[in-house]
Scaffold this motif. Structure first.
Motif, PDB file in Angstrom:
ATOM      1  N   LYS A 112      28.288 -14.427 -16.296  1.00  0.00           N
ATOM      2  CA  LYS A 112      27.681 -13.430 -15.405  1.00  0.00           C
ATOM      3  C   LYS A 112      28.552 -13.231 -14.178  1.00  0.00           C
ATOM      4  O   LYS A 112      28.694 -12.114 -13.683  1.00  0.00           O
ATOM      5  CB  LYS A 112      26.266 -13.844 -15.014  1.00  0.00           C
ATOM      6  CG  LYS A 112      25.279 -13.660 -16.138  1.00  0.00           C
ATOM      7  CD  LYS A 112      23.910 -14.165 -15.767  1.00  0.00           C
ATOM      8  CE  LYS A 112      23.015 -14.099 -16.986  1.00  0.00           C
ATOM      9  NZ  LYS A 112      21.744 -14.753 -16.792  1.00  0.00           N
ATOM     10  N   ARG A 113      29.150 -14.303 -13.700  1.00  0.00           N
ATOM     11  CA  ARG A 113      30.098 -14.182 -12.585  1.00  0.00           C
ATOM     12  C   ARG A 113      31.292 -13.340 -13.016  1.00  0.00           C
ATOM     13  O   ARG A 113      31.785 -12.513 -12.261  1.00  0.00           O
ATOM     14  CB  ARG A 113      30.555 -15.559 -12.117  1.00  0.00           C
ATOM     15  CG  ARG A 113      29.456 -16.308 -11.378  1.00  0.00           C
ATOM     16  CD  ARG A 113      29.926 -17.622 -10.846  1.00  0.00           C
ATOM     17  NE  ARG A 113      31.028 -17.431  -9.918  1.00  0.00           N
ATOM     18  CZ  ARG A 113      31.872 -18.387  -9.572  1.00  0.00           C
ATOM     19  NH1 ARG A 113      31.744 -19.592 -10.062  1.00  0.00           N
ATOM     20  NH2 ARG A 113      32.841 -18.146  -8.727  1.00  0.00           N
ATOM     21  N   TYR A 114      31.767 -13.517 -14.256  1.00  0.00           N
ATOM     22  CA  TYR A 114      32.878 -12.731 -14.781  1.00  0.00           C
ATOM     23  C   TYR A 114      32.507 -11.256 -14.832  1.00  0.00           C
ATOM     24  O   TYR A 114      33.262 -10.391 -14.395  1.00  0.00           O
ATOM     25  CB  TYR A 114      33.268 -13.232 -16.173  1.00  0.00           C
ATOM     26  CG  TYR A 114      33.952 -12.200 -17.031  1.00  0.00           C
ATOM     27  CD1 TYR A 114      35.240 -11.776 -16.750  1.00  0.00           C
ATOM     28  CD2 TYR A 114      33.306 -11.633 -18.122  1.00  0.00           C
ATOM     29  CE1 TYR A 114      35.867 -10.826 -17.532  1.00  0.00           C
ATOM     30  CE2 TYR A 114      33.914 -10.692 -18.908  1.00  0.00           C
ATOM     31  CZ  TYR A 114      35.195 -10.286 -18.609  1.00  0.00           C
ATOM     32  OH  TYR A 114      35.798  -9.339 -19.390  1.00  0.00           O
ATOM     33  N   ARG A 117      32.950  -5.300  -9.996  1.00  0.00           N
ATOM     34  CA  ARG A 117      33.347  -5.096  -8.608  1.00  0.00           C
ATOM     35  C   ARG A 117      34.803  -4.627  -8.529  1.00  0.00           C
ATOM     36  O   ARG A 117      35.141  -3.734  -7.768  1.00  0.00           O
ATOM     37  CB  ARG A 117      33.162  -6.386  -7.818  1.00  0.00           C
ATOM     38  CG  ARG A 117      33.338  -6.235  -6.337  1.00  0.00           C
ATOM     39  CD  ARG A 117      33.065  -7.512  -5.634  1.00  0.00           C
ATOM     40  NE  ARG A 117      33.790  -8.562  -6.364  1.00  0.00           N
ATOM     41  CZ  ARG A 117      34.202  -9.673  -5.821  1.00  0.00           C
ATOM     42  NH1 ARG A 117      33.962  -9.932  -4.578  1.00  0.00           N
ATOM     43  NH2 ARG A 117      34.846 -10.579  -6.520  1.00  0.00           N
ATOM     44  N   HIS A 145      30.177  -9.698 -13.139  1.00  0.00           N
ATOM     45  CA  HIS A 145      29.997  -9.184 -11.785  1.00  0.00           C
ATOM     46  C   HIS A 145      31.347  -8.915 -11.129  1.00  0.00           C
ATOM     47  O   HIS A 145      31.555  -7.864 -10.521  1.00  0.00           O
ATOM     48  CB  HIS A 145      29.188 -10.184 -10.957  1.00  0.00           C
ATOM     49  CG  HIS A 145      29.054  -9.805  -9.515  1.00  0.00           C
ATOM     50  ND1 HIS A 145      28.255  -8.763  -9.107  1.00  0.00           N
ATOM     51  CD2 HIS A 145      29.637 -10.304  -8.386  1.00  0.00           C
ATOM     52  CE1 HIS A 145      28.344  -8.641  -7.789  1.00  0.00           C
ATOM     53  NE2 HIS A 145      29.172  -9.573  -7.345  1.00  0.00           N
ATOM     54  N   ASN A 146      32.283  -9.836 -11.251  1.00  0.00           N
ATOM     55  CA  ASN A 146      33.608  -9.655 -10.650  1.00  0.00           C
ATOM     56  C   ASN A 146      34.371  -8.524 -11.310  1.00  0.00           C
ATOM     57  O   ASN A 146      35.065  -7.765 -10.643  1.00  0.00           O
ATOM     58  CB  ASN A 146      34.421 -10.952 -10.734  1.00  0.00           C
ATOM     59  CG  ASN A 146      33.887 -12.014  -9.800  1.00  0.00           C
ATOM     60  OD1 ASN A 146      33.193 -11.719  -8.840  1.00  0.00           O
ATOM     61  ND2 ASN A 146      34.206 -13.265 -10.108  1.00  0.00           N
ATOM     62  N   ARG A 147      34.250  -8.378 -12.623  1.00  0.00           N
ATOM     63  CA  ARG A 147      34.924  -7.289 -13.321  1.00  0.00           C
ATOM     64  C   ARG A 147      34.377  -5.943 -12.867  1.00  0.00           C
ATOM     65  O   ARG A 147      35.124  -5.000 -12.614  1.00  0.00           O
ATOM     66  CB  ARG A 147      34.756  -7.453 -14.824  1.00  0.00           C
ATOM     67  CG  ARG A 147      35.638  -6.493 -15.604  1.00  0.00           C
ATOM     68  CD  ARG A 147      35.435  -6.637 -17.064  1.00  0.00           C
ATOM     69  NE  ARG A 147      34.218  -5.887 -17.358  1.00  0.00           N
ATOM     70  CZ  ARG A 147      33.586  -5.928 -18.493  1.00  0.00           C
ATOM     71  NH1 ARG A 147      33.996  -6.689 -19.447  1.00  0.00           N
ATOM     72  NH2 ARG A 147      32.522  -5.203 -18.699  1.00  0.00           N
ATOM     73  N   SER A 176      26.483 -18.998 -19.606  1.00  0.00           N
ATOM     74  CA  SER A 176      25.979 -17.680 -19.198  1.00  0.00           C
ATOM     75  C   SER A 176      26.118 -17.482 -17.690  1.00  0.00           C
ATOM     76  O   SER A 176      26.382 -16.375 -17.232  1.00  0.00           O
ATOM     77  CB  SER A 176      24.537 -17.476 -19.649  1.00  0.00           C
ATOM     78  OG  SER A 176      23.664 -18.362 -18.996  1.00  0.00           O
ATOM     79  N   HIS A 177      25.983 -18.556 -16.927  1.00  0.00           N
ATOM     80  CA  HIS A 177      26.163 -18.461 -15.467  1.00  0.00           C
ATOM     81  C   HIS A 177      27.595 -18.031 -15.137  1.00  0.00           C
ATOM     82  O   HIS A 177      27.811 -17.121 -14.343  1.00  0.00           O
ATOM     83  CB  HIS A 177      25.840 -19.798 -14.804  1.00  0.00           C
ATOM     84  CG  HIS A 177      26.214 -19.859 -13.352  1.00  0.00           C
ATOM     85  ND1 HIS A 177      25.492 -19.196 -12.383  1.00  0.00           N
ATOM     86  CD2 HIS A 177      27.242 -20.473 -12.716  1.00  0.00           C
ATOM     87  CE1 HIS A 177      26.060 -19.406 -11.203  1.00  0.00           C
ATOM     88  NE2 HIS A 177      27.127 -20.181 -11.388  1.00  0.00           N
ATOM     89  N   PHE A 178      28.564 -18.674 -15.764  1.00  0.00           N
ATOM     90  CA  PHE A 178      29.958 -18.328 -15.484  1.00  0.00           C
ATOM     91  C   PHE A 178      30.324 -16.956 -16.025  1.00  0.00           C
ATOM     92  O   PHE A 178      31.111 -16.237 -15.418  1.00  0.00           O
ATOM     93  CB  PHE A 178      30.902 -19.397 -16.037  1.00  0.00           C
ATOM     94  CG  PHE A 178      30.876 -20.668 -15.239  1.00  0.00           C
ATOM     95  CD1 PHE A 178      31.249 -20.681 -13.904  1.00  0.00           C
ATOM     96  CD2 PHE A 178      30.452 -21.847 -15.814  1.00  0.00           C
ATOM     97  CE1 PHE A 178      31.210 -21.838 -13.159  1.00  0.00           C
ATOM     98  CE2 PHE A 178      30.403 -23.015 -15.081  1.00  0.00           C
ATOM     99  CZ  PHE A 178      30.798 -23.010 -13.748  1.00  0.00           C
TER     100      PHE A 178
END
Length: 171
Positions: free
Chosen positions: A158-160, A166, A162-164, A154-156
């Protein structure tokens, strides 16, 4: 479905196939159900069903195909749809709720696989009752894998997300 999401699904499928192969010596203890639940919660029901199909066919190429393959796809697909539906609810699902669902999924999977025997031999209850200890192993394994894997994945993811988000706002 974009290329990045397909890449995530391929990585999850590879992790599930390797995990299923590595844990083959333990009866019914495998990370597949937990990874499908996590995928459904984070990427949605369609992604979870795709992961269920990929994982079943790829891992059964190593472990053996049979009539149970169809029932595995159906069972894991239903679990993926339910988890994807749970992931659509607003707010964050607490980890203990996910663990309870993972335990339930171990028994649901076993029940549906037991239907295979009924469809072939016409005997359901003796087979199902004999499989309950193995379903319990599956349920406990699901709980352990959720506790270990959900925070990391879930941490990774969420980074995906967030980056998508952005990248979409910069175009």
């Amino acid at each position: 479905m974009n290329t990045y999401k397909l890449t995530l699904l391929a990585l999850l499928a590879a992790l599930a196939v390797v995990g299923r192969s590595v844990f083959a010596f333990l009866p019914n203890v495998q990370p597949v159900t937990s990874l499908i639940i996590i995928c459904g919660l984070l990427l949605g029901p369609i992604a979870a069903v795709i992961l269920a199909v990929l994982t079943t066919f790829l891992s059964n190429m190593l472990l053996g195909m049979g009539i149970w393959t169809v029932w595995q796809v159906v069972s894991w697909g239903i679990i993926g749809i339910i988890s994807g539906w749970l992931g659509k609810f607003p707010g964050k699902t607490p980890i203990y709720g996910i663990v309870i669902f993972a335990v339930f999924s171990g028994y649901l999977y076993g029940f549906m696989i037991s239907l295979t025997t009924y469809s072939i031999a016409g005997k359901f209850w003796p087979y199902y009752l004999a499989s309950l200890p193995f379903d319990t192993y599956h349920a406990i394994g699901n709980a352990v894998f959720i506790i270990l894997l959900y925070p990391i994945i879930s941490h990774f993811f969420k980074r995906y997300a967030h980056n998508r988000f952005r990248l979409q706002n910069t175009n």
